[in-house]
Enzyme design. Structure first.
Site, PDB file in Angstrom:
ATOM      1  N   GLY A 178       0.872  -1.165   0.000  1.00  0.00           N
ATOM      2  CA  GLY A 178       0.000   0.000   0.000  1.00  0.00           C
ATOM      3  C   GLY A 178       0.911   1.219   0.000  1.00  0.00           C
ATOM      4  O   GLY A 178       1.841   1.292   0.795  1.00  0.00           O
ATOM      5  N   LYS A 179       0.641   2.142  -0.908  1.00  0.00           N
ATOM      6  CA  LYS A 179       1.554   3.287  -1.039  1.00  0.00           C
ATOM      7  C   LYS A 179       1.651   4.102   0.244  1.00  0.00           C
ATOM      8  O   LYS A 179       2.718   4.580   0.628  1.00  0.00           O
ATOM      9  CB  LYS A 179       1.136   4.175  -2.210  1.00  0.00           C
ATOM     10  CG  LYS A 179       1.330   3.488  -3.557  1.00  0.00           C
ATOM     11  CD  LYS A 179       0.937   4.387  -4.708  1.00  0.00           C
ATOM     12  CE  LYS A 179       0.832   3.591  -5.997  1.00  0.00           C
ATOM     13  NZ  LYS A 179       2.121   2.988  -6.393  1.00  0.00           N
ATOM     14  N   GLY A 180       0.511   4.270   0.918  1.00  0.00           N
ATOM     15  CA  GLY A 180       0.534   5.046   2.158  1.00  0.00           C
ATOM     16  C   GLY A 180       1.400   4.384   3.214  1.00  0.00           C
ATOM     17  O   GLY A 180       2.290   5.002   3.806  1.00  0.00           O
ATOM     18  N   ASN A 183       3.704   2.137   2.826  1.00  0.00           N
ATOM     19  CA  ASN A 183       5.116   2.102   2.421  1.00  0.00           C
ATOM     20  C   ASN A 183       5.806   3.441   2.718  1.00  0.00           C
ATOM     21  O   ASN A 183       6.952   3.476   3.171  1.00  0.00           O
ATOM     22  CB  ASN A 183       5.236   1.827   0.913  1.00  0.00           C
ATOM     23  CG  ASN A 183       4.825   0.417   0.536  1.00  0.00           C
ATOM     24  OD1 ASN A 183       4.691  -0.451   1.393  1.00  0.00           O
ATOM     25  ND2 ASN A 183       4.623   0.191  -0.758  1.00  0.00           N
ATOM     26  N   LEU A 210      12.635   9.819 -11.735  1.00  0.00           N
ATOM     27  CA  LEU A 210      13.006   9.362 -13.072  1.00  0.00           C
ATOM     28  C   LEU A 210      13.709   8.012 -13.053  1.00  0.00           C
ATOM     29  O   LEU A 210      14.593   7.767 -13.863  1.00  0.00           O
ATOM     30  CB  LEU A 210      13.891  10.425 -13.737  1.00  0.00           C
ATOM     31  CG  LEU A 210      13.315  11.859 -13.751  1.00  0.00           C
ATOM     32  CD1 LEU A 210      14.311  12.835 -14.358  1.00  0.00           C
ATOM     33  CD2 LEU A 210      11.987  11.921 -14.499  1.00  0.00           C
ATOM     34  N   ARG A 255      17.439   7.335 -13.687  1.00  0.00           N
ATOM     35  CA  ARG A 255      18.016   8.646 -14.009  1.00  0.00           C
ATOM     36  C   ARG A 255      17.999   9.596 -12.813  1.00  0.00           C
ATOM     37  O   ARG A 255      18.477  10.723 -12.915  1.00  0.00           O
ATOM     38  CB  ARG A 255      17.252   9.283 -15.179  1.00  0.00           C
ATOM     39  CG  ARG A 255      17.442   8.520 -16.481  1.00  0.00           C
ATOM     40  CD  ARG A 255      16.457   8.953 -17.542  1.00  0.00           C
ATOM     41  NE  ARG A 255      16.760  10.283 -18.084  1.00  0.00           N
ATOM     42  CZ  ARG A 255      16.012  10.887 -19.010  1.00  0.00           C
ATOM     43  NH1 ARG A 255      14.930  10.291 -19.474  1.00  0.00           N
ATOM     44  NH2 ARG A 255      16.340  12.070 -19.454  1.00  0.00           N
ATOM     45  N   ASP A 282       7.944   5.067  -3.269  1.00  0.00           N
ATOM     46  CA  ASP A 282       7.434   5.281  -1.907  1.00  0.00           C
ATOM     47  C   ASP A 282       8.583   5.536  -0.938  1.00  0.00           C
ATOM     48  O   ASP A 282       8.481   6.377  -0.041  1.00  0.00           O
ATOM     49  CB  ASP A 282       6.617   4.066  -1.447  1.00  0.00           C
ATOM     50  CG  ASP A 282       5.368   3.872  -2.290  1.00  0.00           C
ATOM     51  OD1 ASP A 282       4.822   4.872  -2.786  1.00  0.00           O
ATOM     52  OD2 ASP A 282       4.938   2.719  -2.444  1.00  0.00           O
ATOM     53  N   GLY A 313      11.428  -6.381  -1.910  1.00  0.00           N
ATOM     54  CA  GLY A 313      10.301  -5.917  -1.102  1.00  0.00           C
ATOM     55  C   GLY A 313      10.221  -4.401  -1.020  1.00  0.00           C
ATOM     56  O   GLY A 313      11.224  -3.704  -1.148  1.00  0.00           O
TER      57      GLY A 313
HETATM   58  N1  LIG Z   1      17.605   1.635 -11.370  1.00  0.00           N
HETATM   59  C1  LIG Z   1      17.763   2.561 -10.431  1.00  0.00           C
HETATM   60  N2  LIG Z   1      18.997   2.961 -10.054  1.00  0.00           N
HETATM   61  C2  LIG Z   1      19.154   3.903  -9.101  1.00  0.00           C
HETATM   62  N3  LIG Z   1      18.135   4.527  -8.492  1.00  0.00           N
HETATM   63  C3  LIG Z   1      16.889   4.177  -8.831  1.00  0.00           C
HETATM   64  C4  LIG Z   1      16.632   3.177  -9.829  1.00  0.00           C
HETATM   65  N4  LIG Z   1      15.281   3.040  -9.934  1.00  0.00           N
HETATM   66  C5  LIG Z   1      14.744   3.909  -9.068  1.00  0.00           C
HETATM   67  N5  LIG Z   1      15.690   4.597  -8.399  1.00  0.00           N
HETATM   68  C6  LIG Z   1      15.490   5.643  -7.392  1.00  0.00           C
HETATM   69  O1  LIG Z   1      14.165   5.531  -6.927  1.00  0.00           O
HETATM   70  C7  LIG Z   1      13.434   6.732  -7.204  1.00  0.00           C
HETATM   71  C8  LIG Z   1      12.003   6.395  -7.499  1.00  0.00           C
HETATM   72  O2  LIG Z   1      11.965   5.437  -8.542  1.00  0.00           O
HETATM   73  P1  LIG Z   1      10.926   5.562  -9.746  1.00  0.00           P
HETATM   74  O3  LIG Z   1      11.239   6.779 -10.509  1.00  0.00           O
HETATM   75  O4  LIG Z   1      10.965   4.256 -10.436  1.00  0.00           O
HETATM   76  O5  LIG Z   1       9.571   5.780  -8.947  1.00  0.00           O
HETATM   77  P2  LIG Z   1       8.158   5.096  -9.099  1.00  0.00           P
HETATM   78  O6  LIG Z   1       7.948   4.687 -10.519  1.00  0.00           O
HETATM   79  O7  LIG Z   1       7.188   6.002  -8.486  1.00  0.00           O
HETATM   80  O8  LIG Z   1       8.304   3.811  -8.210  1.00  0.00           O
HETATM   81  P3  LIG Z   1       7.121   2.912  -7.613  1.00  0.00           P
HETATM   82  O9  LIG Z   1       6.896   1.875  -8.676  1.00  0.00           O
HETATM   83  O10 LIG Z   1       7.732   2.378  -6.400  1.00  0.00           O
HETATM   84  O11 LIG Z   1       5.961   3.780  -7.362  1.00  0.00           O
HETATM   85  C9  LIG Z   1      14.200   7.397  -8.343  1.00  0.00           C
HETATM   86  O12 LIG Z   1      13.964   8.788  -8.363  1.00  0.00           O
HETATM   87  C10 LIG Z   1      15.626   7.023  -8.003  1.00  0.00           C
HETATM   88  O13 LIG Z   1      16.124   7.899  -7.004  1.00  0.00           O
HETATM   89 MG   LIG Z   2       5.331   5.656  -7.606  1.00  0.00          MG
END
Ligand SMILES: Nc1ncnc2c1ncn2[C@@H]1O[C@H](COP(=O)(O)OP(=O)(O)OP(=O)(O)O)[C@@H](O)[C@H]1O
Ligand SMILES: [Mg+2]
Length: 307
Positions: A39-41, A43, A224, A227, A255, A290
């Site tokens: 759950g996002k909250g 987490n 990102l 990135r 999260d 996890g």
């Molecule tokens: N492959 C990676 N290498 C390094 N850092 C990463 C990587 N993937 C994610 N992160 C870190 O995690 C942060 C959040 O990841 P992401 O951008 O995938 O968020 P999200 O898609 O919202 O994730 P979620 O699926 O958990 O909601 C990124 O801004 C980065 O700091």
């Molecule tokens: Mg997300």
């Protein structure tokens, strides 16, 4: 009273491993089963507390074992769970996830008690915002409750952070209540109407983020993936490039990012340092399995940043 309030979902993730997903009417044998707290909250509350924040969780569970396990897991890292109230006659939120050998996921989410966290329920918890400094929101509870919470947070002069996930279009009425909106690339694309992908340039991403500023968001803190992250304000753009890490499980990275960002700013860390701290915590989290179990300790994040 806690410095950070998280209003959001608690879900039990029921993860089934299979060679391939069954067809309609077919029964197959799975190769593994695990129940994970999610759950996002929850987490975000877990990450904020584990990284040193003083956190209260506002949410709803059913009167069942999953609800008790989720609540207890948060309490164990020091989250105040008195406002994780039990609703009778409804199940705790669950996500039933099949993971195929190819890595393909199929997910059914049953909101259950999360969907029953109504405005009337929120009124029971309204005092929680009074002394808080930072309030975190996502979109796995009813929209009217999210908006109600944002208004309460604003009245109490909290810094409001909205993770616009699962992706959903948001109106000016909502975004104008938000200090930091934290989309990932897909969410940024949907919210802005821009076509964005992994190959999009930073200039395109910043341009899309500016659409959210025009829609009333205070700042855009876009996540990102590999990135890193970028902070976009009307007159300033700042970025933090992710350090290359070996990805084991990126579930909940976003999260972890939001929770650790909140922990940092609640302790008075300047926003850019907080962004770097959040990126570092999230980067370490993707090297571990996890969502909640992947969140590193404060010492581990500081060690990673010092590298
Ligand atoms: N492959 C990676 N290498 C390094 N850092 C990463 C990587 N993937 C994610 N992160 C870190 O995690 C942060 C959040 O990841 P992401 O951008 O995938 O968020 P999200 O898609 O919202 O994730 P979620 O699926 O958990 O909601 C990124 O801004 C980065 O700091
Ligand atoms: Mg997300």
């Amino acid at each position: 009273m806690s410095e950070i309030v998280v209003l959001g979902s608690l879900n039990a993730d029921l993860v089934v491993s299979v060679e391939r997903a069954p067809l309609g009417g077919e029964t197959i044998a799975g190769s593994g089963f695990a129940v994970r707290s999610g759950g996002k909250g929850a987490n975000q509350a877990f990450a904020a507390a584990k990284l040193g924040g003083s956190v209260a969780m506002l949410g709803r569970v059913g009167d069942d074992d999953y609800g008790r396990i989720l609540s207890q897991g948060l309490a164990e890292v020091g989250v105040d769970t008195r406002m994780v109230r039990v609703l009778n006659g409804i199940s705790t939120g669950v996500a039933v996830i099949t993971v195929e050998a190819s890595g393909e996921n199929r997910i059914v989410v049953v909101p259950g008690s999360n969907g029953a966290y109504s405005m009337a329920e929120l009124e029971r918890d309204a005092d929680s915002f009074a002394e808080a400094k930072v309030a975190l929101f996502q979109l796995e509870t009813p929209m009217e409750t999210v908006v109600g919470g944002l208004k309460l947070a604003r009245e109490s002069r909290c810094i409001t952070v909205l993770d616009p996930a699962p992706a959903q279009r948001l109106s000016r009425d909502v975004l104008s209540l938000v200090d930091y909106v934290t989309p990932n690339l897909g969410e940024l694309a949907l919210l802005s109407g821009y076509e964005l992908g992994d190959e999009s340039s930073e200039a395109e991403i910043v341009e899309a983020a500016r659409v959210l500023l025009e829609l009333g968001a205070g700042k855009v803190l876009a996540k990102l993936g590999g990135r890193g992250a970028v902070l976009v304000e009307p007159r300033r753009v700042e970025r933090d490039y992710a350090v290359q890490v070996e990805t084991v499980d990126s579930t909940g990275a976003g999260d972890c990012f939001n929770g650790s960002f909140a922990a940092a700013i609640s302790k008075g860390m300047p926003e850019l340092e907080a962004m770097q701290f959040a990126c570092s915590a999230a980067s370490v989290s993707v090297t571990r399995a996890g969502a909640q179990s992947g969140v590193p300790s404060l010492e581990e994040v500081l060690a990673f940043m010092g590298r």
